[in-house]
Structure formats: C-alpha cells, structure tokens
Design a protein around this motif. Sequence first.
Motif, PDB file in Angstrom:
ATOM      1  N   THR A  98       0.897  -1.423  -0.049  1.00  0.00           N
ATOM      2  CA  THR A  98       0.038  -0.154   0.013  1.00  0.00           C
ATOM      3  C   THR A  98       0.915   1.320  -0.204  1.00  0.00           C
ATOM      4  OG1 THR A  98       0.012   0.137   2.380  1.00  0.00           O
ATOM      5  CG2 THR A  98      -1.804  -0.953   1.313  1.00  0.00           C
ATOM      6  N   GLU A  99       0.421   2.302  -0.419  1.00  0.00           N
ATOM      7  CA  GLU A  99       1.091   3.664  -0.352  1.00  0.00           C
ATOM      8  C   GLU A  99       0.471   4.246   0.646  1.00  0.00           C
ATOM      9  OE1 GLU A  99       1.073   5.927  -3.819  1.00  0.00           O
ATOM     10  OE2 GLU A  99       1.465   4.454  -5.231  1.00  0.00           O
ATOM     11  N   ASN A 100       1.395   4.453   1.827  1.00  0.00           N
ATOM     12  CA  ASN A 100       0.940   5.091   3.053  1.00  0.00           C
ATOM     13  C   ASN A 100       0.963   6.634   2.722  1.00  0.00           C
ATOM     14  OD1 ASN A 100       0.593   6.004   5.515  1.00  0.00           O
ATOM     15  ND2 ASN A 100       2.172   4.807   6.617  1.00  0.00           N
ATOM     16  N   PHE A 101      -0.209   7.150   2.711  1.00  0.00           N
ATOM     17  CA  PHE A 101      -0.359   8.473   2.216  1.00  0.00           C
ATOM     18  C   PHE A 101       0.263   9.458   3.429  1.00  0.00           C
ATOM     19  CE2 PHE A 101      -2.907  12.739   1.914  1.00  0.00           C
ATOM     20  CZ  PHE A 101      -2.440  12.591   0.715  1.00  0.00           C
ATOM     21  N   TYR A 102       0.308   9.016   4.738  1.00  0.00           N
ATOM     22  CA  TYR A 102       0.833   9.647   5.834  1.00  0.00           C
ATOM     23  C   TYR A 102       2.126   9.698   5.904  1.00  0.00           C
ATOM     24  CZ  TYR A 102       1.488  11.112  10.672  1.00  0.00           C
ATOM     25  OH  TYR A 102       1.963  11.768  11.728  1.00  0.00           O
ATOM     26  N   SER A 103       2.735   8.586   5.636  1.00  0.00           N
ATOM     27  CA  SER A 103       4.320   8.963   5.414  1.00  0.00           C
ATOM     28  C   SER A 103       4.757   9.844   4.321  1.00  0.00           C
ATOM     29  CB  SER A 103       4.751   7.293   5.165  1.00  0.00           C
ATOM     30  OG  SER A 103       4.601   7.057   4.084  1.00  0.00           O
ATOM     31  N   LEU A 104       3.837   9.953   3.195  1.00  0.00           N
ATOM     32  CA  LEU A 104       4.270  10.684   2.141  1.00  0.00           C
ATOM     33  C   LEU A 104       4.348  12.309   2.766  1.00  0.00           C
ATOM     34  CD1 LEU A 104       2.641   9.088  -0.949  1.00  0.00           C
ATOM     35  CD2 LEU A 104       4.842   9.086  -0.304  1.00  0.00           C
ATOM     36  N   LEU A 105       3.090  12.610   3.358  1.00  0.00           N
ATOM     37  CA  LEU A 105       2.970  13.726   4.046  1.00  0.00           C
ATOM     38  C   LEU A 105       4.017  14.113   5.030  1.00  0.00           C
ATOM     39  CD1 LEU A 105      -0.913  13.756   4.604  1.00  0.00           C
ATOM     40  CD2 LEU A 105       0.345  15.065   2.710  1.00  0.00           C
ATOM     41  N   GLU A 106       4.368  13.180   5.771  1.00  0.00           N
ATOM     42  CA  GLU A 106       5.654  13.366   6.629  1.00  0.00           C
ATOM     43  C   GLU A 106       6.833  13.710   5.915  1.00  0.00           C
ATOM     44  OE1 GLU A 106       5.916  13.434  10.236  1.00  0.00           O
ATOM     45  OE2 GLU A 106       3.962  13.878  10.323  1.00  0.00           O
ATOM     46  N   LYS A 107       6.869  13.346   5.118  1.00  0.00           N
ATOM     47  CA  LYS A 107       8.233  13.272   4.143  1.00  0.00           C
ATOM     48  C   LYS A 107       8.188  14.596   3.409  1.00  0.00           C
ATOM     49  CE  LYS A 107       9.409   8.527   2.903  1.00  0.00           C
ATOM     50  NZ  LYS A 107       9.494   7.623   1.640  1.00  0.00           N
ATOM     51  N   GLN A 108       6.985  15.056   2.997  1.00  0.00           N
ATOM     52  CA  GLN A 108       6.828  16.272   2.338  1.00  0.00           C
ATOM     53  C   GLN A 108       6.950  17.223   3.427  1.00  0.00           C
ATOM     54  OE1 GLN A 108       6.430  16.905  -1.081  1.00  0.00           O
ATOM     55  NE2 GLN A 108       6.503  19.101  -0.521  1.00  0.00           N
ATOM     56  N   ARG A 109       6.714  17.226   4.581  1.00  0.00           N
ATOM     57  CA  ARG A 109       6.726  18.313   5.618  1.00  0.00           C
ATOM     58  C   ARG A 109       8.080  18.248   6.210  1.00  0.00           C
ATOM     59  NH1 ARG A 109       6.082  16.450  10.618  1.00  0.00           N
ATOM     60  NH2 ARG A 109       6.798  17.866  11.947  1.00  0.00           N
ATOM     61  N   LYS A 110       8.842  17.323   6.214  1.00  0.00           N
ATOM     62  CA  LYS A 110      10.290  17.486   6.682  1.00  0.00           C
ATOM     63  C   LYS A 110      11.147  18.115   5.309  1.00  0.00           C
ATOM     64  CE  LYS A 110      10.530  13.259   9.270  1.00  0.00           C
ATOM     65  NZ  LYS A 110      11.124  11.907   9.708  1.00  0.00           N
TER      66      LYS A 110
END
Length: 133
Positions: A98-110
Amino acid sequence: MAYVPVPKDLSQVKTKVIFNLTKRQLICFAAALVVGLPLFFLLKGSAGTSLAAFAMILVMLPCFLFAMYEKHGQPLEVVLKNVIQTKFIRPRERPYKTENFYSLLEKQRKLEKEVSAIVKRTRHKDAGNSNKA
C-alpha cells in the motif's frame, strides 16, 4: 404436454451445426480422425491391432479433450493458459503493498522544513554580507 427446458441465460446457448455438435467439436473431431486413422493403419501391420488401437486412442485423446472439456464456460486451452501462468510465469508471492499517504505527507513536511531552513540561512548570510559592505 411436453415441457422443454429453456435456459435463462442465452449467452450459454451454443449453436449446433451437424449431429448436435458445435463447430469447435466438429473441427477437433476431424483433426483427431486425420491424425488417428492413418496412425492406426500404419501400426496395424507391424505392432498388431490392439497396440495400434491403443496408440490411436492416445493420439486422439488430446483432440477429444480440446473438443469437449469446459470449466466455468472456458475451453481447455484457456484453462491450461491460466494454469501455466499461475504456476510458472507469474511470481508465487505477491506481497500486499500500500502507499502510506501519511508517511508521504511526513516526508513532504520534512523536506519543506529543510528547504525553509536553507532559505533562512542564505537570507541570513546575505543580510550579514550586505551589513559589512
């Protein structure tokens, strides 16, 4: 009064050509005859009648299977193709990904924090250089 069963799903009905056989069955039976009968007559003299008949049956059997066998409305070659694909061609393990959308948002924030920190440093250095001049 005679009752005739009528199927509800008309897509399952196959048109019969001759001797209550479909076109596919006629072609496969004809192929079996073309291959089997000459083999029988060639082997009858040298190997005997029973061995020639047995060889003829073995050679004709695949044609009969292709003509008559169906599973879930699919002919034998489709079933064989699916079995070969699942057993030999496609990988046995198909992991669930699955693509974890939350982890993508975290990476984008960092990344945005990092970029803003770099921008602040360059502005701070530029402001320091302009004061010295």
